[in-house]
Design a protein around this motif. Structure first.
Motif, mmCIF file in Angstrom:
data_model
loop_
_atom_site.group_PDB
_atom_site.id
_atom_site.type_symbol
_atom_site.label_atom_id
_atom_site.label_comp_id
_atom_site.label_asym_id
_atom_site.label_seq_id
_atom_site.Cartn_x
_atom_site.Cartn_y
_atom_site.Cartn_z
ATOM 1 N N SER A 45 0.828 -1.200 0.000
ATOM 2 C CA SER A 45 0.000 0.000 0.000
ATOM 3 C C SER A 45 0.867 1.258 0.000
ATOM 4 N N ALA A 48 2.339 1.669 -3.421
ATOM 5 C CA ALA A 48 1.345 2.151 -4.385
ATOM 6 C C ALA A 48 1.110 3.641 -4.213
ATOM 7 N N GLN A 51 4.125 5.517 -5.652
ATOM 8 C CA GLN A 51 4.098 5.519 -7.114
ATOM 9 C C GLN A 51 2.991 6.430 -7.633
ATOM 10 N N GLY A 52 1.839 6.391 -6.958
ATOM 11 C CA GLY A 52 0.736 7.258 -7.359
ATOM 12 C C GLY A 52 1.074 8.727 -7.223
ATOM 13 N N ASP A 113 -3.189 -0.769 -13.172
ATOM 14 C CA ASP A 113 -2.284 -0.680 -12.021
ATOM 15 C C ASP A 113 -1.940 0.778 -11.718
ATOM 16 N N GLN A 114 -1.670 1.554 -12.752
ATOM 17 C CA GLN A 114 -1.356 2.969 -12.554
ATOM 18 C C GLN A 114 -2.572 3.735 -12.025
ATOM 19 N N ASP A 116 -4.918 2.473 -10.161
ATOM 20 C CA ASP A 116 -5.023 2.095 -8.750
ATOM 21 C C ASP A 116 -4.028 2.870 -7.895
ATOM 22 N N GLN A 117 -2.843 3.093 -8.427
ATOM 23 C CA GLN A 117 -1.827 3.851 -7.683
ATOM 24 C C GLN A 117 -2.235 5.309 -7.531
ATOM 25 N N TYR A 121 -3.133 7.288 -3.943
ATOM 26 C CA TYR A 121 -2.544 8.553 -3.482
ATOM 27 C C TYR A 121 -3.609 9.604 -3.204
#
Length: 268
Positions: A45, A48, A51-52, A113-114, A116-117, A121
């Protein structure tokens, strides 16, 4: 008493007490400390979110501000929740190509995936609706969903979900091809001109019923239109316009053709 005092002063007494205390401490830690899977989930988490944050800085901060506070070009994202991000980015509406009365959907440029990131955030900026799970937008009652849709949604989206024009250049988009998750998120968050329908206003079951109706209406393979050409399913206005322009025009053309080929009566 002397024997008890002697035992307390034994050289190994301190070591025994220390080992006993360490054993109790270790047992309590093992009982209450987070499990390995929980620690792994927490680590994932955090990764993520990190990255977000990087994706947000590159693709979103120019309009929504470095901390999601909003600017003249984009609203604040504080408190919108992860569901709003999943809908807006997952349907291609964000990032927007250009400002306007309404941002249309387009090709999605981020992977799931991006997305979700990014959602993870933005969710840290303030509490808001979370991305729904699959059981939340599971199949509902089609007939009841039709009643709810005609009461709450048809004024803008048309009775068949074909969309329609609104004022000042805005519009209600067509629901054809919209996924069940995105329909649920739209009702939950109220994107752009659409009002929001949280569970306090519309229950989860009602949302499921509406989704069941929309997906049933859009499934042309399983539910063909036995009435013939739909004319865009835009209702009686379109049908009337078609009748006046084409049907009435055809009748007028036929009347002119008949009149042109009717021999004129000779004067006596």
């Amino acid at each position: 008493m002397k024997k008890l005092s002697a035992r307390r002063r034994h050289p190994l007494a301190a070591l025994v007490v220390l080992l006993f205390a360490l054993a109790i401490t270790g047992g309590l830690y093992a009982a209450f400390a987070p499990t390995g899977s929980a620690q792994a989930d927490a680590g994932q988490s955090s990764l993520a979110i990190e990255q977000g944050k990087k994706l947000y800085a590159v693709g979103c901060s120019s309009c929504h501000g470095l901390s999601g506070e909003g600017t003249k070009d984009g609203p604040s994202l504080v408190g919108v929740g992860s569901a709003a991000v999943d809908f807006q980015v997952g349907t291609g509406r964000m990032p927007a190509q250009q400002p306007g009365a309404q941002v249309p959907s387009k090709k999605v440029i981020y992977t799931q995936d991006q997305i979700d990131q990014l959602a993870a955030y933005v969710a840290t900026l303030g509490a808001g609706p979370a991305i729904p799970t699959a059981d939340q937008y599971a199949a509902g009652d089609v007939a009841r969903g039709g009643e709810l849709f005609r009461t709450n949604c048809a004024q803008c989206h048309n009775f068949a979900g074909s969309g329609g024009a609104l004022s000042e250049g805005k519009f209600a988009p067509s629901l054809d091809g919209a996924s069940a998750k995105h329909i649920y998120e739209a009702m939950l968050t109220g994107p752009q001109n659409m009002p929001s329908f949280p569970d306090s206003i519309m229950s989860q079951q009602n949302k499921q019923d509406i989704i069941a109706y929309v997906t049933h209406t859009n499934d042309g393979a399983k539910n063909p239109n036995y009435g013939g050409l739909t004319l865009g399913a835009l209702g009686p206005v379109t049908e009337g316009l078609f009748g006046w322009i084409f049907a009435l025009g055809a009748l007028i053309g036929i009347a002119i053709w008949i009149a042109a080929r009717t021999p004129k009566a000779k004067k006596s």
